[in-house]
Write an enzyme that holds these catalytic residues in place. Structure first.
Site, PDB file in Angstrom:
ATOM      1  N   ASP A  24      -3.621   2.446 -11.644  1.00 40.80           N
ATOM      2  CA  ASP A  24      -3.996   3.571 -12.505  1.00 40.80           C
ATOM      3  C   ASP A  24      -4.328   4.773 -11.618  1.00 40.80           C
ATOM      4  O   ASP A  24      -5.170   4.659 -10.728  1.00 40.80           O
ATOM      5  CB  ASP A  24      -5.214   3.131 -13.332  1.00 40.80           C
ATOM      6  CG  ASP A  24      -5.688   4.210 -14.277  1.00 40.80           C
ATOM      7  OD1 ASP A  24      -4.933   5.188 -14.500  1.00 40.80           O
ATOM      8  OD2 ASP A  24      -6.815   4.079 -14.794  1.00 40.80           O
ATOM      9  N   ASN A  26      -5.043   8.004 -13.020  1.00 37.29           N
ATOM     10  CA  ASN A  26      -5.920   8.996 -13.676  1.00 37.29           C
ATOM     11  C   ASN A  26      -7.151   8.363 -14.313  1.00 37.29           C
ATOM     12  O   ASN A  26      -7.863   8.990 -15.086  1.00 37.29           O
ATOM     13  CB  ASN A  26      -5.119   9.800 -14.719  1.00 37.29           C
ATOM     14  CG  ASN A  26      -4.568   8.902 -15.820  1.00 37.29           C
ATOM     15  OD1 ASN A  26      -4.684   7.683 -15.742  1.00 37.29           O
ATOM     16  ND2 ASN A  26      -3.988   9.497 -16.839  1.00 37.29           N
ATOM     17  N   ASP A  32       0.004   3.624 -14.294  1.00 34.82           N
ATOM     18  CA  ASP A  32       0.929   4.723 -14.610  1.00 34.82           C
ATOM     19  C   ASP A  32       1.920   4.959 -13.468  1.00 34.82           C
ATOM     20  O   ASP A  32       1.846   4.320 -12.415  1.00 34.82           O
ATOM     21  CB  ASP A  32       0.138   6.003 -14.939  1.00 34.82           C
ATOM     22  CG  ASP A  32      -0.962   6.265 -13.927  1.00 34.82           C
ATOM     23  OD1 ASP A  32      -0.685   6.114 -12.720  1.00 34.82           O
ATOM     24  OD2 ASP A  32      -2.103   6.582 -14.329  1.00 34.82           O
ATOM     25  N   ASP A 101      14.245  -1.325 -17.411  1.00 33.75           N
ATOM     26  CA  ASP A 101      14.348  -2.322 -18.468  1.00 33.75           C
ATOM     27  C   ASP A 101      15.123  -1.678 -19.613  1.00 33.75           C
ATOM     28  O   ASP A 101      14.841  -0.541 -19.999  1.00 33.75           O
ATOM     29  CB  ASP A 101      12.936  -2.697 -18.931  1.00 33.75           C
ATOM     30  CG  ASP A 101      12.790  -4.180 -19.198  1.00 33.75           C
ATOM     31  OD1 ASP A 101      13.608  -4.706 -19.959  1.00 33.75           O
ATOM     32  OD2 ASP A 101      11.854  -4.788 -18.661  1.00 33.75           O
ATOM     33  N   ASP A 202      16.994  -6.733 -21.593  1.00 33.32           N
ATOM     34  CA  ASP A 202      16.111  -7.596 -22.373  1.00 33.32           C
ATOM     35  C   ASP A 202      16.896  -8.431 -23.393  1.00 33.32           C
ATOM     36  O   ASP A 202      17.719  -7.884 -24.141  1.00 33.32           O
ATOM     37  CB  ASP A 202      15.110  -6.689 -23.112  1.00 33.32           C
ATOM     38  CG  ASP A 202      13.967  -7.453 -23.723  1.00 33.32           C
ATOM     39  OD1 ASP A 202      13.196  -8.057 -22.969  1.00 33.32           O
ATOM     40  OD2 ASP A 202      13.843  -7.439 -24.971  1.00 33.32           O
ATOM     41  N   GLU A 259      18.819 -10.666 -19.069  1.00 32.73           N
ATOM     42  CA  GLU A 259      17.837 -11.683 -19.463  1.00 32.73           C
ATOM     43  C   GLU A 259      18.473 -12.454 -20.611  1.00 32.73           C
ATOM     44  O   GLU A 259      18.712 -11.895 -21.684  1.00 32.73           O
ATOM     45  CB  GLU A 259      16.522 -11.048 -19.903  1.00 32.73           C
ATOM     46  CG  GLU A 259      15.433 -12.096 -20.058  1.00 32.73           C
ATOM     47  CD  GLU A 259      14.399 -11.757 -21.110  1.00 32.73           C
ATOM     48  OE1 GLU A 259      13.287 -12.272 -21.019  1.00 32.73           O
ATOM     49  OE2 GLU A 259      14.697 -11.002 -22.052  1.00 32.73           O
ATOM     50  N   HIS A 335       6.334 -11.150 -16.372  1.00 35.18           N
ATOM     51  CA  HIS A 335       5.258 -10.737 -17.292  1.00 35.18           C
ATOM     52  C   HIS A 335       5.191 -11.628 -18.530  1.00 35.18           C
ATOM     53  O   HIS A 335       4.299 -11.456 -19.352  1.00 35.18           O
ATOM     54  CB  HIS A 335       5.494  -9.287 -17.696  1.00 35.18           C
ATOM     55  CG  HIS A 335       6.780  -9.127 -18.451  1.00 35.18           C
ATOM     56  ND1 HIS A 335       8.019  -9.311 -17.856  1.00 35.18           N
ATOM     57  CD2 HIS A 335       7.040  -8.879 -19.750  1.00 35.18           C
ATOM     58  CE1 HIS A 335       8.965  -9.175 -18.760  1.00 35.18           C
ATOM     59  NE2 HIS A 335       8.403  -8.903 -19.921  1.00 35.18           N
ATOM     60  N   ASP A 336       6.137 -12.542 -18.690  1.00 35.74           N
ATOM     61  CA  ASP A 336       6.137 -13.459 -19.841  1.00 35.74           C
ATOM     62  C   ASP A 336       5.651 -14.857 -19.458  1.00 35.74           C
ATOM     63  O   ASP A 336       5.607 -15.741 -20.318  1.00 35.74           O
ATOM     64  CB  ASP A 336       7.559 -13.609 -20.402  1.00 35.74           C
ATOM     65  CG  ASP A 336       8.071 -12.325 -21.019  1.00 35.74           C
ATOM     66  OD1 ASP A 336       7.251 -11.537 -21.518  1.00 35.74           O
ATOM     67  OD2 ASP A 336       9.299 -12.118 -20.999  1.00 35.74           O
TER      68      ASP A 336
HETATM   69  C1  NOJ Z   1      11.634 -10.412 -23.432  1.00 30.90           C
HETATM   70  C2  NOJ Z   1      10.578  -9.646 -22.726  1.00 30.90           C
HETATM   71  O1  NOJ Z   1      10.527 -10.032 -21.379  1.00 30.90           O
HETATM   72  C3  NOJ Z   1       9.290  -9.887 -23.473  1.00 30.90           C
HETATM   73  O2  NOJ Z   1       8.173  -9.390 -22.790  1.00 30.90           O
HETATM   74  C4  NOJ Z   1       9.425  -9.282 -24.832  1.00 30.90           C
HETATM   75  O3  NOJ Z   1       8.282  -9.608 -25.592  1.00 30.90           O
HETATM   76  C5  NOJ Z   1      10.659  -9.774 -25.566  1.00 30.90           C
HETATM   77  N1  NOJ Z   1      11.810  -9.850 -24.721  1.00 30.90           N
HETATM   78  C6  NOJ Z   1      10.992  -8.882 -26.721  1.00 30.90           C
HETATM   79  O4  NOJ Z   1      11.462  -7.640 -26.263  1.00 30.90           O
END
Ligand code: NOJ
Length: 561
Positions: A24, A26, A32, A101, A202, A259, A335-336
């Site tokens: 971050d 700010n 950011d 992305d 995605d 993906e 991140h998933d």
């Molecule tokens: C895959 C992404 O990596 C995930 O974070 C997202 O929730 C779903 N696709 C829907 O866009």
């Protein structure tokens, strides 16, 4: 594969940045673009070639940026388009590429297209999304959303349902409509013209829905059919991607990674075909799903440890089947997913360093392009200190709403255990830079609670310790750049049934690598055939104990054939 035939992205290592949680600048508590720019030298020091930026476009954040309301504007929480351009320029000045992305299976319900689409049945944009009449007063079919609950939402304005394979605020775009495709391709071309270096696409395998949108089988205990099974690799998917190749991707030397939810080998061979007809590589999930709950109604929610032979069998299948014909991504985290050291290694203090390094080595000597998720390089762990009031992730919240509260399949405490093992917020707690206030991420209030172990696990500490996980990753990345055998060598699994050791070889024309990784928390004995002339390339212990493998020991021998 000859040396000339190696593509730059086959030798590259990708570092994934989740902008909300990286840095971050700010002090509003949200990471950011300027924050990322200020940390480019760190990524450079690690040695990564490419940054994959999670979505930075304007979004109401129902799914943290994966619900895009304007594909050509930057989310003001992250900064401005000037900030983006400056980040791109500064990254390029350091020889780092930026991959964006691309989220075009769905938009946000706040996107102007959807606002128009929903306004009336004869609006120009009606057919940009997937609308259907109710069937007997219910959803048009029995598909479930990836985030639990139904994949359809009724809209009063026109009395029809729209499809949302993800959250209600993520209506699916109608790729069968050529105007949708052209609109998306035009938008992509404008990003390419801006100078970006690629797209991470995605859930790209979900774009083509099957004709007639038929019902699917509903597993016992569940309310819905798996839309993943019904939709993935649909009838027109390869046509759409080939059209994208022709209209966008052929125009630039960019990296493309699909993906691909629910992809099988045969489809992966097409998505990531060596002939370049579709994308450069797939990012598939199979090894992330081996430890799913045996009850399909609970999906990924479980905390059972992974059985090593199952992992070996799966990764080996991908290594062997794609060799020479297509290209895969290599990852333990994103991140998933939860933190890999907590899931596949051990975050106990005595094993944290060795097991994180072992996992890193195991992955980096395989064929494919490695992805390192921010914080993985310092061994960030799952966030056990987050409770129900702290979670932000819609996937976690919906699991409670549907699996606990509506269906009573499990109780909230059991789900909490599972969330601490598998939940996405484990990966999304802010990056741990220092042992100071909020780990140096912000002086404001972090948008998601910090993992409370930043006093020991942080970048400062890692950079000051020559034995750190960070420097291990740095070495692995350098090997990927310097040793062609890692890109081109033949993969050979050893001892598939060994429940504690994952060992494999990479076989080149003149040399071999023997990669030995123990998952045991105690010392064990294994005999490998190590030639006299072998040298140790990298290890997570200071010396070689021969046949004895110490806890989570990992070592790579290199020798001439
Ligand atoms: C895959 C992404 O990596 C995930 O974070 C997202 O929730 C779903 N696709 C829907 O866009």
């Amino acid at each position: 594969m000859t040396e000339q035939a190696i593509k730059w992205w086959q030798k590259a290592v990708v570092y994934q940045v989740y902008p909300r949680s990286f840095q971050d600048s700010n002090n509003d508590g949200i990471g950011d673009l300027k924050g990322i720019e200020s940390r480019l030298d760190y990524v450079k020091k690690l040695g990564a070639d490419v940054i994959w930026l999670n979505p930075v476009y304007d979004s109401p954040n129902e799914d943290n940026g994966y619900d895009i309301s304007d594909y050509e504007a930057i989310n003001p929480e992250f900064g401005s388009m000037e900030d983006f351009e400056s980040l791109l320029e500064e990254a390029h000045a350091r020889g780092i590429k930026i991959v964006m992305d691309l989220v075009v299976n769905h938009s946000s319900s706040k996107h102007q297209w959807f606002i128009e689409s929903k306004s009336s049945k004869d609006n120009d944009k009606r057919d940009f999304y997937i609308w259907r009449d109710p069937v007997d007063g219910h959803e048009p079919n029995n598909w479930g959303s990836f985030f639990a609950g139904p994949a359809w939402k009724f809209d009063e304005t026109t009395g029809q349902y729209y499809m949302h394979l993800f959250a209600e605020g993520q209506p699916d775009l109608n790729w069968a409509n050529p105007e949708v495709r052209q609109t998306v391709f035009d938008m992509m071309n404008r990003w390419v013209d801006k100078g970006i270096d690629g797209f991470r696409m995605d859930v790209i395998s979900l774009l083509s829905k099957p004709d007639g949108l038929p019902d699917g089988p509903i597993p016992e205990d569940a309310h819905y059919a798996s839309s993943n099974d019904m939709v993935a690799n649909g009838p027109k998917i390869h046509d759409y991607i080939q059209e994208m190749r022709e209209k966008v991707l052929n125009n630039a030397d960019i990296m493309t990674v699909g993906e691909a939810s629910n992809v099988d080998i045969e489809n992966a061979k097409r998505y990531a075909a060596k002939d370049g007809s579709e994308l450069n590589m797939v990012f598939q999930f199979e090894h992330m799903e081996l430890d799913d709950n045996p009850n399909p109604a609970l999906g990924k929610w479980d905390n059972a440890p992974l059985y090593l032979p199952k992992l070996k069998k799966n990764l080996t299948k991908w290594q062997n089947e794609l060799a020479g014909v297509a290209w895969n991504s290599l990852y333990w985290e994103n991140h998933d997913q939860p933190r890999s050291v907590s899931r596949f290694g051990s975050d106990k203090p005595e094993f944290h360093n060795v097991s994180a390094k072992m996992l890193a080595t195991l992955l980096h000597f395989m064929q494919g392009t490695p992805y390192i998720y921010q914080g993985q390089e310092i061994g960030m762990t799952n966030a056990y200190n987050l409770g129900w009031d702290d979670f932000n992730d819609i996937d976690i919240k919906n699991a409670r709403r549907y699996l606990v509260e509506r269906d009573g399949l499990i109780d909230a405490d059991t789900l909490l255990d599972y969330v601490h093992y598998k939940g996405r917020d484990n990966a999304r707690t802010p990056m741990q830079w220092t042992d100071g206030e909020n780990a140096g991420f912000t002086t404001g209030t972090p948008w998601l609670k910090m993992n409370n172990n930043f006093d020991t696990i942080n970048v400062d500490a890692a950079l000051n310790d020559e034995n750190s996980i960070f420097y291990h990753y740095q070495k692995l990345i350098a090997f990927r750049h310097d040793l062609d055998i890692v890109t081109t060598g033949r993969y050979e699994l050893l001892d598939p049934e060994d429940e504690q050791v994952y060992a494999y070889k990479r076989v080149g024309e003149n040399e071999e690598l023997l990669v030995i990784n123990s998952f045991a928390e105690e010392s064990i004995v294994r005999e490998f055939d190590v030639p006299e002339n072998a040298e140790i390339l990298i290890s997570n212990y200071k010396d070689d104990a021969g046949h004895t493998l110490r806890p989570y020991e990992s070592k790579v021998y290199r020798y001439a054939k």
